[in-house]
Structure formats: structure tokens, C-alpha cells
Scaffold this motif. Structure first.
Motif, PDB file in Angstrom:
ATOM      1  N   GLY A  59       0.807  -1.213   0.000  1.00 24.61           N
ATOM      2  CA  GLY A  59       0.000   0.000   0.000  1.00 24.61           C
ATOM      3  C   GLY A  59       0.840   1.264   0.000  1.00 24.61           C
ATOM      4  N   SER A  60       1.896   1.285   0.802  1.00 22.90           N
ATOM      5  CA  SER A  60       2.755   2.477   0.845  1.00 22.90           C
ATOM      6  C   SER A  60       3.497   2.658  -0.472  1.00 22.90           C
ATOM      7  CB  SER A  60       3.743   2.394   2.009  1.00 22.90           C
ATOM      8  OG  SER A  60       4.582   1.259   1.890  1.00 22.90           O
ATOM      9  N   PHE A  61       3.859   1.549  -1.122  1.00 21.08           N
ATOM     10  CA  PHE A  61       4.519   1.651  -2.426  1.00 21.08           C
ATOM     11  C   PHE A  61       3.570   2.295  -3.439  1.00 21.08           C
ATOM     12  CE2 PHE A  61       5.049  -0.239  -6.670  1.00 21.08           C
ATOM     13  CZ  PHE A  61       6.292   0.281  -6.995  1.00 21.08           C
ATOM     14  N   LEU A  62       2.347   1.807  -3.511  1.00 21.74           N
ATOM     15  CA  LEU A  62       1.385   2.344  -4.480  1.00 21.74           C
ATOM     16  C   LEU A  62       1.053   3.806  -4.180  1.00 21.74           C
ATOM     17  CD1 LEU A  62      -1.033  -0.720  -4.800  1.00 21.74           C
ATOM     18  CD2 LEU A  62       0.690   0.051  -6.451  1.00 21.74           C
ATOM     19  N   LEU A  63       0.881   4.139  -2.911  1.00 19.59           N
ATOM     20  CA  LEU A  63       0.575   5.524  -2.540  1.00 19.59           C
ATOM     21  C   LEU A  63       1.758   6.448  -2.822  1.00 19.59           C
ATOM     22  CD1 LEU A  63      -1.352   4.950   0.819  1.00 19.59           C
ATOM     23  CD2 LEU A  63      -2.301   5.817  -1.333  1.00 19.59           C
ATOM     24  N   THR A  64       2.963   5.935  -2.641  1.00 15.09           N
ATOM     25  CA  THR A  64       4.162   6.742  -2.932  1.00 15.09           C
ATOM     26  C   THR A  64       4.275   7.021  -4.422  1.00 15.09           C
ATOM     27  OG1 THR A  64       5.332   5.824  -1.023  1.00 15.09           O
ATOM     28  CG2 THR A  64       6.672   6.847  -2.738  1.00 15.09           C
ATOM     29  N   ILE A  65       4.042   6.002  -5.242  1.00 17.29           N
ATOM     30  CA  ILE A  65       4.087   6.192  -6.697  1.00 17.29           C
ATOM     31  C   ILE A  65       3.009   7.185  -7.127  1.00 17.29           C
ATOM     32  CG2 ILE A  65       3.745   5.078  -8.937  1.00 17.29           C
ATOM     33  CD1 ILE A  65       6.430   4.435  -7.654  1.00 17.29           C
ATOM     34  N   LEU A  66       1.820   7.062  -6.551  1.00 21.55           N
ATOM     35  CA  LEU A  66       0.735   7.999  -6.872  1.00 21.55           C
ATOM     36  C   LEU A  66       1.120   9.423  -6.470  1.00 21.55           C
ATOM     37  CD1 LEU A  66      -2.182   8.557  -7.790  1.00 21.55           C
ATOM     38  CD2 LEU A  66      -2.927   7.988  -5.453  1.00 21.55           C
ATOM     39  N   SER A  67       1.693   9.574  -5.286  1.00 24.48           N
ATOM     40  CA  SER A  67       2.114  10.899  -4.818  1.00 24.48           C
ATOM     41  C   SER A  67       3.192  11.488  -5.715  1.00 24.48           C
ATOM     42  CB  SER A  67       2.621  10.803  -3.378  1.00 24.48           C
ATOM     43  OG  SER A  67       1.614  10.328  -2.512  1.00 24.48           O
ATOM     44  N   TYR A  68       4.098  10.635  -6.150  1.00 29.02           N
ATOM     45  CA  TYR A  68       5.166  11.076  -7.054  1.00 29.02           C
ATOM     46  C   TYR A  68       4.579  11.682  -8.324  1.00 29.02           C
ATOM     47  CZ  TYR A  68       8.360  10.209 -10.993  1.00 29.02           C
ATOM     48  OH  TYR A  68       9.087  10.307 -12.148  1.00 29.02           O
ATOM     49  N   HIS A  69       3.569  11.046  -8.890  1.00 28.16           N
ATOM     50  CA  HIS A  69       2.964  11.558 -10.126  1.00 28.16           C
ATOM     51  C   HIS A  69       2.156  12.827  -9.875  1.00 28.16           C
ATOM     52  CE1 HIS A  69       4.172   8.521 -13.041  1.00 28.16           C
ATOM     53  NE2 HIS A  69       3.991   7.617 -12.097  1.00 28.16           N
ATOM     54  N   ILE A  70       1.474  12.892  -8.743  1.00 25.14           N
ATOM     55  CA  ILE A  70       0.702  14.099  -8.425  1.00 25.14           C
ATOM     56  C   ILE A  70       1.626  15.294  -8.228  1.00 25.14           C
ATOM     57  CG2 ILE A  70      -0.782  15.193  -6.686  1.00 25.14           C
ATOM     58  CD1 ILE A  70      -2.058  12.419  -6.243  1.00 25.14           C
ATOM     59  N   ILE A  71       2.682  15.095  -7.431  1.00 23.22           N
ATOM     60  CA  ILE A  71       3.634  16.181  -7.179  1.00 23.22           C
ATOM     61  C   ILE A  71       4.360  16.569  -8.462  1.00 23.22           C
ATOM     62  CG2 ILE A  71       5.807  16.735  -5.988  1.00 23.22           C
ATOM     63  CD1 ILE A  71       4.751  15.002  -3.654  1.00 23.22           C
ATOM     64  N   GLY A  72       4.669  15.564  -9.291  1.00 25.63           N
ATOM     65  CA  GLY A  72       5.359  15.845 -10.543  1.00 25.63           C
ATOM     66  C   GLY A  72       4.553  16.694 -11.502  1.00 25.63           C
ATOM     67  N   ALA A  73       3.223  16.722 -11.316  1.00 22.26           N
ATOM     68  CA  ALA A  73       2.362  17.516 -12.185  1.00 22.26           C
ATOM     69  C   ALA A  73       2.239  18.960 -11.725  1.00 22.26           C
ATOM     70  CB  ALA A  73       0.966  16.870 -12.246  1.00 22.26           C
ATOM     71  N   VAL A  74       2.810  19.275 -10.560  1.00 18.65           N
ATOM     72  CA  VAL A  74       2.737  20.638 -10.013  1.00 18.65           C
ATOM     73  C   VAL A  74       4.139  21.237 -10.063  1.00 18.65           C
ATOM     74  CG1 VAL A  74       2.092  22.057  -8.036  1.00 18.65           C
ATOM     75  CG2 VAL A  74       0.874  19.895  -8.472  1.00 18.65           C
ATOM     76  N   PRO A  75       4.397  22.155 -11.004  1.00 21.41           N
ATOM     77  CA  PRO A  75       5.774  22.656 -11.208  1.00 21.41           C
ATOM     78  C   PRO A  75       6.447  23.175  -9.954  1.00 21.41           C
ATOM     79  CG  PRO A  75       4.349  23.361 -13.000  1.00 21.41           C
ATOM     80  CD  PRO A  75       3.463  22.707 -11.977  1.00 21.41           C
ATOM     81  N   ILE A  76       5.721  23.872  -9.104  1.00 18.74           N
ATOM     82  CA  ILE A  76       6.342  24.486  -7.926  1.00 18.74           C
ATOM     83  C   ILE A  76       6.812  23.427  -6.912  1.00 18.74           C
ATOM     84  CG2 ILE A  76       4.255  24.737  -6.512  1.00 18.74           C
ATOM     85  CD1 ILE A  76       5.315  27.531  -5.745  1.00 18.74           C
ATOM     86  N   LEU A  77       6.228  22.225  -6.987  1.00 17.77           N
ATOM     87  CA  LEU A  77       6.588  21.168  -6.039  1.00 17.77           C
ATOM     88  C   LEU A  77       7.670  20.231  -6.562  1.00 17.77           C
ATOM     89  CD1 LEU A  77       3.036  20.117  -4.744  1.00 17.77           C
ATOM     90  CD2 LEU A  77       4.682  21.645  -3.649  1.00 17.77           C
ATOM     91  N   ARG A  78       7.953  20.305  -7.842  1.00 21.19           N
ATOM     92  CA  ARG A  78       8.841  19.330  -8.459  1.00 21.19           C
ATOM     93  C   ARG A  78      10.229  19.347  -7.830  1.00 21.19           C
ATOM     94  NH1 ARG A  78       7.410  17.047 -13.291  1.00 21.19           N
ATOM     95  NH2 ARG A  78       9.596  16.817 -13.858  1.00 21.19           N
ATOM     96  N   LYS A  79      10.829  20.561  -7.730  1.00 19.17           N
ATOM     97  CA  LYS A  79      12.196  20.636  -7.204  1.00 19.17           C
ATOM     98  C   LYS A  79      12.265  20.287  -5.730  1.00 19.17           C
ATOM     99  CE  LYS A  79      14.489  23.681 -10.488  1.00 19.17           C
ATOM    100  NZ  LYS A  79      15.278  24.929 -10.670  1.00 19.17           N
ATOM    101  N   THR A  80      11.199  20.590  -4.986  1.00 19.07           N
ATOM    102  CA  THR A  80      11.231  20.293  -3.556  1.00 19.07           C
ATOM    103  C   THR A  80      11.185  18.796  -3.297  1.00 19.07           C
ATOM    104  OG1 THR A  80       8.816  20.483  -3.366  1.00 19.07           O
ATOM    105  CG2 THR A  80      10.113  22.478  -3.001  1.00 19.07           C
ATOM    106  N   ALA A  81      10.723  18.017  -4.281  1.00 16.53           N
ATOM    107  CA  ALA A  81      10.680  16.561  -4.132  1.00 16.53           C
ATOM    108  C   ALA A  81      11.787  15.879  -4.923  1.00 16.53           C
ATOM    109  CB  ALA A  81       9.323  16.023  -4.575  1.00 16.53           C
ATOM    110  N   GLY A  82      12.719  16.648  -5.471  1.00 15.57           N
ATOM    111  CA  GLY A  82      13.836  16.069  -6.194  1.00 15.57           C
ATOM    112  C   GLY A  82      13.458  15.463  -7.521  1.00 15.57           C
ATOM    113  N   ILE A  83      12.374  15.947  -8.138  1.00 21.44           N
ATOM    114  CA  ILE A  83      11.918  15.391  -9.413  1.00 21.44           C
ATOM    115  C   ILE A  83      12.554  16.175 -10.552  1.00 21.44           C
ATOM    116  CG2 ILE A  83       9.923  14.983 -10.892  1.00 21.44           C
ATOM    117  CD1 ILE A  83       8.233  14.742  -8.368  1.00 21.44           C
ATOM    118  N   ARG A  84      13.217  15.449 -11.447  1.00 23.24           N
ATOM    119  CA  ARG A  84      13.871  16.104 -12.571  1.00 23.24           C
ATOM    120  C   ARG A  84      12.830  16.480 -13.622  1.00 23.24           C
ATOM    121  NH1 ARG A  84      17.843  12.270 -15.017  1.00 23.24           N
ATOM    122  NH2 ARG A  84      16.782  10.598 -13.933  1.00 23.24           N
TER     123      ARG A  84
END
Length: 350
Positions: free
Chosen positions: A325-350
Motif C-alpha cells: 500500500g505504501s509503495f502504491l501511494l508513494t508512486i501515486l504521490s510522485y505523479h501528483i507532485i510531478g504535475a505541479v511545477p512548484i513542487l517538483r524541485k522540492t521533491a527532487g523530481i527532474r
């Protein structure tokens, strides 16, 4: 920067190991509390004992290897700038947002805390105990790795200037495999330098330097690959002894841990060169996702565990639900955050 598929795949798989390791910490029996702790289980604890000696050391070795290739194509100034944005910005953001969130659930679980997030946030930054955070007080949490890596990256640059890689390459290439194995001695000795509750700046600096100067050398990796059979045998032997001794006597000594950890790192690198030296869809996806997954995973896992352990389902089902469950929720969170430009760098997303 030159990319090595075997290194990328090893990094990605190692980060995914965090999900079962941190899930099983909820039932550890070696005296280390966790943000949620439901009781002791020897089997799950033994799994942690088998993995812990090598999976974080492998990440520091890989970081050292990656630094060598990065510095071939970047100036020191460019490298420092990249390290700051990739490491310190996500670290600071995580310390403000993520880590207080998981200590909130620790306070809820152990202390029956019923206050709000803002009150807990104030508590987090004004209470200092043993830095574990399991009591809700200040802690770097799982972001210790990012902080250590930034400090080590900056510190090592001075050594790289005085002892360039090019001056060591010819000597390193002549090293026999047994000499590489004996490098566990400086790694072990450095363990006692800058040690904060088992998290050692000295040891991880030694691992980073070993990655940069030795294990980032293709000739050495080729030698390890040619000796994979007996390295794998040594890996299995040390793991078997570790499991048997820990299961029966709960022994987890520093010298043995550092020896088995180093042997395991060498065996895993050799196996990675032989079996994982290819680019797949997994490689491409997790090359982008693995770092933000590391940053996000533990806060999500702790929050989910808080609710799952309060159910009356069997332990195996609890562990599966928390891990998967935590793996799936983490992957989902990664995609949600990756879609918000202002949050991308704070989460280390290239």
C-alpha cells in the motif's frame, strides 16, 4: 553524464528495498523503536539484519561512482550547484513538511496525541531528545541520507582536488580482488568517526571515496564480475552465519556487520554488472522516480501503518498491506507532485 545501466538498476532496486525494510521495522526485536511499533518478530527482524549491513552502504558507494562520472563533465562549481538543488532543497523541504508528519503519527501511536498538525509542527522544532524522532521530537528522519550525502559530497571535493582520479587509476587497476575485500578495514575503522546513533559520517565518507576511486573503475568491476561465483558464495556464507547467529543469540556486532556489508556490496556490484547491465522500461522509469520515492516513502508508510496496525487482521496481512500500500501511494504521490511545477524541485523530481 555517462550513465551505467547496471549502476542505475542497482540504485533503483536498492531504494525499493526500503519498503519491506521499513515495514518490518514495525516488528523489530533488536531494541530500535520505530514511529509505529507493534511488537517483536524474530523472522522479520532477521530479514532486516541481513539487509541493513549493505543496502545503505551500497547507495553511498553508488553515489561515489556517480560523482566520478559527473565531475568528468561538470566543473566543481556546476557540481556544487547541482548538489545543492538536488540534495539540500529537498532536504529542507522534507524537514518542514514530511518528517514532522511522520512524528505526528508517532505521538498519536505512543502518546495518544490528539492535537493538530500545526501544534505538532511547533513541538517538532522545539523539542530535542535522541534525534530518532520516535518520541515525536526533532529528527532528520530518513532524510539523514540526503544530509550526509551533501556533507560528504562537499567534503570529498577537497580530496578530489589534491588526489585526482587520474593519478590513482593505474594503481587501482592493479589491485587484486582480495585487496579490494580488505578495504573493509578502513570502512570499519571510519565507522567510529562522526557516529550519531549508528549513523556514521566517517564510514559513509569512506564508502563514497571507495566508490569514487576504486569501485568506479571499470577494470575493478570487471575483476569482481569474473570472480562472481566465489564472491556470491562468500555473500551467502556471511548472510547465513549472520542469520543463524542473530536468530539464536541476537548478535549484531560492529566488526562483523562492516565485514559482511562490504563483502555484500562487492558481490551485489559484481552481480549487477553481469545481470543488470541493460536498459529496460524499469530503468527508464525509476531513474526519474527512485529519488523522489526515497524522499516520500517513509512518511506515507508510517501514516498508513498507523491505521493498518489498529485492525485485527493477521500480521502477514498487515505487513503486506503496509508494504504494498505504501509503495502504491508513494508512486501515486510522485505523479501528483510531478504535475505541479512548484513542487517538483522540492521533491527532487527532474
Amino acid at each position: 553524464m555517462i550513465r551505467k545501466n547496471n549502476i542505475d538498476n542497482l540504485r533503483n532496486l536498492t531504494i525499493l528495498l526500503l519498503f519491506p525494510v521499513h515495514t518490518f521495522m514495525i516488528w523489530n526485536d533488536f531494541g530500535s523503536r520505530f514511529y509505529i511499533w507493534e511488537g517483536e518478530n524474530k523472522i522479520l527482524s532477521t530479514f532486516i539484519v541481513l539487509v541493513n549491513p549493505w543496502f545503505m552502504p551500497l547507495l553511498f558507494v553508488i553515489a561515489g561512482i556517480s560523482a566520478r562520472y559527473a565531475l568528468e563533465n561538470r566543473t566543481v562549481k556546476e557540481f556544487m550547484k547541482q548538489r545543492f538543488w538536488k540534495l539540500m532543497v529537498p532536504f529542507l523541504a522534507g524537514m518542514v513538511i514530511l518528517v514532522p508528519f511522520q512524528t505526528l503519527y508517532a505521538r498519536k501511536y505512543f502518546q495518544g496525541y490528539e492535537g493538530g498538525i500545526l501544534e505538532n509542527w511547533k513541538y517538532f522544532f522545539t523539542h530535542f531528545t535522541d534525534l530518532t524522532g520516535y518520541d515525536g521530537a526533532f529528527t532528520p528522519g530518513h532524510l539523514w541520507f540526503i544530509l550526509f550525502l551533501f556533507i560528504i559530497s562537499v567534503t570529498a571535493l577537497g580530496l578530489f582536488h589534491f588526489i585526482p582520479y587520474k593519478k590513482t587509476g593505474a594503481f587501482v587497476e592493479k589491485m587484486p580482488v582480495y585487496a579490494v575485500i580488505f578495504l573493509f578495514i578502513p570502512v570499519w575503522l571510519m565507522y567510529y568517526l562522526g557516529n550519531f546513533g549508528g549513523f556514521s559520517l566517517g564510514k559513509n565518507l569512506a564508502l563514497y571515496l571507495a566508490g569514487y576511486y576504486v569501485l568506479g573503475n571499470d577494470t575493478i568491476i570487471d575483476k569482481l564480475e569474473r570472480n562472481l561465483k566465489w564472491l556470491a558464495g562468500l555473500f551467502l556464507l556471511t548472510e547465513t552465519v549472520s542469520a543463524a547467529v542473530y536468530y539464536k543469540y541476537s548478535y549484531y556486532g560492529d566488526l562483523w556487520v562492516n565485514f559482511t556489508g562490504w563483502v555484500s556490496v562487492l558481490a551485489v556490484l559484481a552481480a549487477g554488472k553481469k545481470f543488470l547491465n541493460k536498459k529496460t522500461g524499469f530503468t527508464e522509469y525509476f531513474n526519474r522516480a527512485s529519488y523522489p520515492v526515497y524522499i516520500l516513502h517513509q512518511s506515507i508508510l508510517v501514516a498508513l501503518a498507523y491505521y493498518v496496525v489498529q485492525t485485527e487482521i493477521p500480521l502477514p496481512a498487515e505487513a503486506f498491506l503496509i508494504c504494498a500500500g505504501s509503495f502504491l501511494l508513494t508512486i501515486l504521490s510522485y505523479h501528483i507532485i510531478g504535475a505541479v511545477p512548484i513542487l517538483r524541485k522540492t521533491a527532487g523530481i527532474r
